[in-house]
Each structure stands twice: as structure tokens, then as C-alpha cells.
Design an enzyme around this catalytic site. Structure first.
Site, PDB file in Angstrom:
ATOM      1  N   GLU A 109     -18.388 -16.087 -40.340  1.00 43.24           N
ATOM      2  CA  GLU A 109     -17.653 -17.246 -40.845  1.00 43.24           C
ATOM      3  C   GLU A 109     -18.622 -18.389 -41.163  1.00 43.24           C
ATOM      4  OE1 GLU A 109     -15.438 -18.795 -42.408  1.00 43.24           O
ATOM      5  OE2 GLU A 109     -13.712 -18.733 -41.034  1.00 43.24           O
ATOM      6  N   HIS A 122     -10.060 -10.734 -41.659  1.00 35.23           N
ATOM      7  CA  HIS A 122      -9.555 -10.444 -40.316  1.00 35.23           C
ATOM      8  C   HIS A 122      -8.071 -10.777 -40.194  1.00 35.23           C
ATOM      9  CE1 HIS A 122      -9.308 -14.737 -39.328  1.00 35.23           C
ATOM     10  NE2 HIS A 122     -10.485 -14.866 -39.920  1.00 35.23           N
TER      11      HIS A 122
END
Length: 324
Positions: free
Chosen positions: A161, A69
Site C-alpha cells: 500500500e 484485497h
């Protein structure tokens, strides 16, 4: 804190909408992946990392594109984790620009792979972590990709994550990260969170689903020679996907580093015309940035090479303290 970041925080703290999980109902057995060193045609010290599919009659997509990201608020202000849920941390303005830049590169890769013509533009299927920063990254990417080339988008919780706990106390997390550096990133478990090994387990299941999805795409009439899989995820998760795919050891993972925000890592498909075997290669430039070792250290299918995984400390069978 600049105006764009303040705006991002306001949006992220207001938004609490539940994102539905779309975990596939069933997972097939994992297709065995192994290294080109098992193929006698491969050079003994090739510096290019390769993983082969054990099947010679199943097609594979043209490439697998992994993306970290763009820069998030948490990357520039760790204190934000104490007031905003990790999965709702937004991109910064710079992160949005990085997402658009990644989109332009993906558009180039997807189009160039199939000639880039209007009749043969290439296709892409996206997987995205449910986190706000990855979904915003995908939004920026899609601003640069022709929507007619997108064959599907799936939210995938298994590429989220690593979990560090809920709202994070900055000092406690900093202390835990310092402890992790000494203990080892793969096995260290954050209080109320995950270890790297937990994320590795998630990555294993995700790869199996990707293989099944390729079969489903082909069954629905898509030519896999034109299809690319794109995974929008997080730095540690990206490395653990590579660890599982290329069978890196724990020690090799410990030496690796996250890619930069907005970075793209490409696994390009190659096919042996004689045997029909297909494999994916991670090129030297990407490998070196990630601090993964060269291929000749990756001979996983010879017993003699596997012995290199054993420790090299002096072998002492003397009397232990408690025995004396």
C-alpha cells in the site's frame, strides 16, 4: 464493532512477527511495452486497451490477474489506523467472504483457460503484498484453488500500500486526504509517507521482475501457455501498475477510481498469428469501472497525438507583474 472484527483486531495487535523481504537481487532492463495503435492492423478507434511486447520470440503467460484485497477493518473504521500499524490491519468477516469469492473466480479463470481437465488444469503463480489484509486475502483465495495448480507464491514488498506515515492521527490523515484531492493524487506526498509517484516507481520495478520471472518459469520447464500470474495488492497500487503497463498519463490516472474490495482485474493475452506479437488487453467492463479512458485516447506513439498532452490555456507573452 462485531465479534469477528474484534477477533481480527486482537490477532493483528498481538502479531508482530517480522516478514522477510524477498526482493530479487537483480533486475533486467524493462521490456518495452507499446500500444496496438502502432500496428497497422489495429482499428484506429478500438475501445479495447492493448499493450504489446516488443519481442516476438519470447512467450508471455496466459493472463495477469490483479486483485484488490477484501474489505479490511480500516475500510469500515478509519480510527483503527491510530492503534494498529497499517500493515497489520486485518480483513473483516465480509472481507474474508470476498476473498473466498475471488478464489472461486480465479479457479474458474485458471482452469477454463486451459480446458479445465485433470490432465491440463492450468497453473497460477501468486505475488502478494506483505500486508496482513492482502495475505489474508490470498489465504482465502487458496481455499478455493487446487493447490496442485499453484506453481509458486512470493511475498513482494513493492506492491505494498501507499505509505501514509506510521501510526496515523485520524484528523490529520483526513485533512491530508482532503488536501490531496485538490493537489492531485499522483504527486501529493503524505507527511512522513509516499506520493503516488513513489508507488509508480515501485510498480515499474515490479513489472520488470515479473517479466524476468516468466523467463525463469519457462527455464524451469513450465509451459507459459498454461501459467497465469496473480497479483494480490491494494487499490491505488493496482491502478498504478495499470498506469505503468498501459502508459496512462498523469491526468488519466487522476480521473481513475479504485476497484471494489475483492475485485478482480484481468489482463488477457492475445497473439497476432501473422507477426507473432503478444499483448494483453483490459476489457471495456473492467476499464469503465476503473474510470480509465478508452484505447483511442491512448495513441502514445504518434507525435501528433502526443501533442494532446500539452495544456490548452491561451498563450500570452505579455509583461509579467514583476517586469512592469
Amino acid at each position: 464493532m462485531n465479534a469477528c472484527i474484534r477477533s481480527c483486531v486482537a490477532v493483528s495487535t498481538r502479531r508482530r512477527a517480522h516478514i522477510g523481504s524477498k526482493i530479487p537481487c537483480s533486475t533486467p532492463s524493462f521490456s518495452t511495452l507499446f500500444f496496438e495503435s502502432a500496428n497497422k492492423k489495429a482499428p484506429a478507434c478500438s475501445s479495447t486497451i492493448r499493450a504489446l511486447s516488443s519481442s516476438t520470440n519470447k512467450k508471455r503467460v496466459r493472463s495477469i490477474i490483479l486483485i484488490r484485497h477484501g474489505e479490511s477493518l480500516g475500510n469500515v473504521d478509519e480510527a483503527s489506523y491510530g492503534t494498529t500499524a497499517d500493515w497489520l490491519i486485518p480483513l473483516t468477516c465480509r472481507g474474508r467472504r470476498q476473498a473466498r469469492a475471488a478464489g472461486r473466480e480465479i479457479n474458474r479463470i485458471v482452469s477454463a483457460g486451459c480446458g479445465g481437465t485433470l490432465d491440463d488444469p492450468g497453473k497460477v503463480f501468486f505475488y502478494v503484498s506483505p500486508y496482513l489484509r492482502t495475505r489474508q486475502t490470498l489465504r482465502g483465495i487458496l481455499m478455493e484453488v487446487n493447490r496442485s495448480q499453484v506453481v509458486g507464491i512470493r511475498e513482494e514488498p513493492r506492491i505494498s500500500e501507499q505509505q501514509f506515515g506510521n501510526y496515523q492521527d485520524l484528523e490529520r490523515v483526513r485533512d491530508a486526504k482532503a488536501e490531496r484531492s485538490d493537489f492531485g493524487r499522483f504527486y501529493y506526498r503524505f507527511p512522513n509517507g509516499e506520493s503516488g509517484f513513489d508507488v509508480y516507481e515501485r510498480a515499474t520495478g515490479f513489472i520488470a521482475s515479473m517479466i524476468r520471472d516468466c523467463e525463469q518459469l519457462e527455464a524451469e520447464g513450465h509451459d507459459l501457455d498454461e501459467v497465469n500470474l496473480c497479483v494480490v495488492t491494494h487499490g491505488l497500487t493496482l491502478r498504478l501498475i495499470l498506469m505503468r503497463w498501459f502508459q496512462y498519463s498523469v491526468h488519466e490516472f487522476e480521473e481513475s477510481r479504485n476497484p471494489d474490495n475483492g475485485a478482480i482485474v484481468i489482463l488477457k493475452r492475445h497473439i497476432d498469428d501473422d507477426t507473432g506479437r503478444a499483448w494483453y488487453e483490459l476489457k471495456d467492463k473492467a476499464r469503465e469501472k476503473l474510470h480509465f479512458p478508452a484505447f483511442y485516447d491512448q495513441s502514445r506513439f504518434h507525435i501528433a497525438d502526443d501533442l494532446a498532452l500539452l495544456d490548452t490555456e491561451p498563450w500570452d507573452e505579455g509583461v509579467d507583474v514583476e517586469e512592469s
